[in-house]
Enzyme design. Structure first.
Site, PDB file in Angstrom:
ATOM      1  N   LYS A  54       0.848  -1.210   0.000  1.00 19.26           N
ATOM      2  CA  LYS A  54       0.000   0.000   0.000  1.00 19.26           C
ATOM      3  C   LYS A  54       0.875   1.248   0.000  1.00 19.26           C
ATOM      4  O   LYS A  54       0.633   2.191  -0.759  1.00 19.26           O
ATOM      5  CB  LYS A  54      -0.943  -0.013   1.216  1.00 19.26           C
ATOM      6  CG  LYS A  54      -2.051  -1.035   1.096  1.00 19.26           C
ATOM      7  CD  LYS A  54      -2.854  -1.243   2.382  1.00 19.26           C
ATOM      8  CE  LYS A  54      -3.862  -2.380   2.199  1.00 19.26           C
ATOM      9  NZ  LYS A  54      -4.623  -2.719   3.397  1.00 19.26           N
ATOM     10  N   GLN A  98      -4.608  -1.471   9.681  1.00 23.30           N
ATOM     11  CA  GLN A  98      -4.574  -2.794   9.046  1.00 23.30           C
ATOM     12  C   GLN A  98      -5.179  -3.843   9.980  1.00 23.30           C
ATOM     13  O   GLN A  98      -4.855  -3.914  11.161  1.00 23.30           O
ATOM     14  CB  GLN A  98      -3.120  -3.162   8.686  1.00 23.30           C
ATOM     15  CG  GLN A  98      -2.970  -4.428   7.879  1.00 23.30           C
ATOM     16  CD  GLN A  98      -3.562  -4.356   6.468  1.00 23.30           C
ATOM     17  OE1 GLN A  98      -3.661  -3.279   5.885  1.00 23.30           O
ATOM     18  NE2 GLN A  98      -3.962  -5.481   5.922  1.00 23.30           N
ATOM     19  N   ASP A 121     -11.005   3.015   4.249  1.00 20.86           N
ATOM     20  CA  ASP A 121     -11.377   1.602   4.158  1.00 20.86           C
ATOM     21  C   ASP A 121     -12.884   1.433   3.979  1.00 20.86           C
ATOM     22  O   ASP A 121     -13.347   0.361   3.571  1.00 20.86           O
ATOM     23  CB  ASP A 121     -10.998   0.878   5.467  1.00 20.86           C
ATOM     24  CG  ASP A 121      -9.704   0.102   5.370  1.00 20.86           C
ATOM     25  OD1 ASP A 121      -9.380  -0.386   4.277  1.00 20.86           O
ATOM     26  OD2 ASP A 121      -9.020  -0.010   6.415  1.00 20.86           O
TER      27      ASP A 121
HETATM   28  N1  GUN Z   1      -7.023  -6.703   6.135  1.00 20.82           N
HETATM   29  C1  GUN Z   1      -7.398  -7.422   5.037  1.00 20.82           C
HETATM   30  N2  GUN Z   1      -7.998  -6.613   4.130  1.00 20.82           N
HETATM   31  C2  GUN Z   1      -7.991  -5.377   4.665  1.00 20.82           C
HETATM   32  C3  GUN Z   1      -8.456  -4.117   4.185  1.00 20.82           C
HETATM   33  O1  GUN Z   1      -9.028  -3.967   3.095  1.00 20.82           O
HETATM   34  N3  GUN Z   1      -8.257  -3.064   5.040  1.00 20.82           N
HETATM   35  C4  GUN Z   1      -7.668  -3.201   6.255  1.00 20.82           C
HETATM   36  N4  GUN Z   1      -7.553  -2.112   7.008  1.00 20.82           N
HETATM   37  N5  GUN Z   1      -7.235  -4.360   6.721  1.00 20.82           N
HETATM   38  C5  GUN Z   1      -7.397  -5.433   5.926  1.00 20.82           C
END
Ligand code: GUN
Length: 297
Positions: A54, A98, A121
């Site tokens: 990311k 995350q 998100d």
């Molecule tokens: N863990 C797995 N997928 C995601 C996501 O799309 N966002 C976040 N914050 N954590 C994740």
């Protein structure tokens, strides 16, 4: 019949190109550089990889990013203090914590703490509610938004189609069902959400014009679960032990790819399918956040 491969890597690269142009536009229009803060708590190796990817994608498109790493023993209060600081920082437009979080942390309270206008998100209940009622101000969660985007960009408009989603998670299954049933572009599908308690799951899957696998079980969907000519979208990423590879494992999806590709009209690979789309859509949410917070439309 061999299926067309839906190349998520290529589509995501196109979207990253568009994001880069929008970053330049924001800089020219208002001297605003979109900023994303990613919080990583603990040492989950898969999470560390995703967070790195990311941050790298942000860097490539000109979005300013920071990764805040916190110990796995972090308390609820410590994490909430970090979120409060990021909520108050005008140079931060997007906040992403995350998941999963260590067990001492109450995930729901952390999601609630993030300011909805910075919740890139789309997990905050305010954004979930807005998405359900079709309010365009909602942030759409990145993975479901990526699935819709890749269908639309490859000429597989879900409008009027029978979609079966296997999996009912808050991150993928539930929000994807909402997006696909909306009366809007990328929606208008007839959606079934199937799961571990669905009776005669094999028959339900075989009715799908578009079959989405998001259950987190390696190669769960077999070739004979796929209706001939269907579009298959594989959201799963699973590690299978494989001594013949350098890393000792290989990545497979929730679909038995080779079998399904014999029957489907189009299919997403793993890796290189939905994964890159998730990151691309996160970037588009960062642009949206920066535009809305800075008042540049
Ligand atoms: N863990 C797995 N997928 C995601 C996501 O799309 N966002 C976040 N914050 N954590 C994740």
């Amino acid at each position: 019949m061999a299926a067309d491969i839906i190349d998520g890597k290529k589509i995501a690269a196109d979207i990253r190109g568009e994001v880069k142009e929008q970053v330049e536009e924001l800089l020219e229009q208002g001297d605003v550089r979109p900023g994303l803060s990613v919080v990583l708590v603990g040492d989950n190796p898969a999470s560390a990889v995703y967070v790195r990817m990311k941050a790298k994608a942000c860097e490539e498109t000109g979005i300013k990013s920071e990764v805040i790493k916190m110990e796995k023993e972090t308390t609820q209060q410590e994490l909430e203090d970090v979120i409060d600081r990021l909520n108050a920082d005008p140079s931060v437009h997007g906040i992403l914590v995350q998941l999963p979080l260590p067990e001492q942390i109450v995930e729901r309270d952390i999601i609630m703490r993030i300011a909805p206008e910075k919740d890139v998100d789309g997990f905050h209940p305010v954004n979930v509610g807005r998405m359900v009622i079709g309010d365009p101000s909602a942030f759409r969660p990145a993975t479901p938004a990526g699935v819709v985007e890749m269908l639309m960009r490859t000429g597989h408009d879900p409008s009027g189609k029978r979609v079966v989603i296997v999996g009912r998670s808050n991150i993928v299954g539930k929000p994807l069902a909402v997006l696909l049933m909306q009366k809007m572009k990328g929606g208008n599908a007839t959606v079934t959400v199937a799961h571990s308690r669905t009776q005669d799951l094999a028959a339900v899957m075989r009715e799908a014009d578009i079959l989405v696998a998001a259950i987190g079980a390696a190669e769960f969907v077999k070739g004979d679960n796929v209706k001939p000519g269907a579009v298959v979208i594989d959201v799963g990423v699973n590690r299978l032990d494989d001594a013949s590879t350098e890393k000792g494992y290989r990545l497979v999806g929730d679909v038995a790819y080779d079998e399904a590709a014999e029957v489907a009209a189009a299919i997403t690979p793993v890796p290189g399918g939905v994964g890159p789309m998730t990151i691309a859509m996160l970037l588009t949410n960062c642009i949206k956040a920066a535009r809305e917070i800075s008042g540049i439309s």
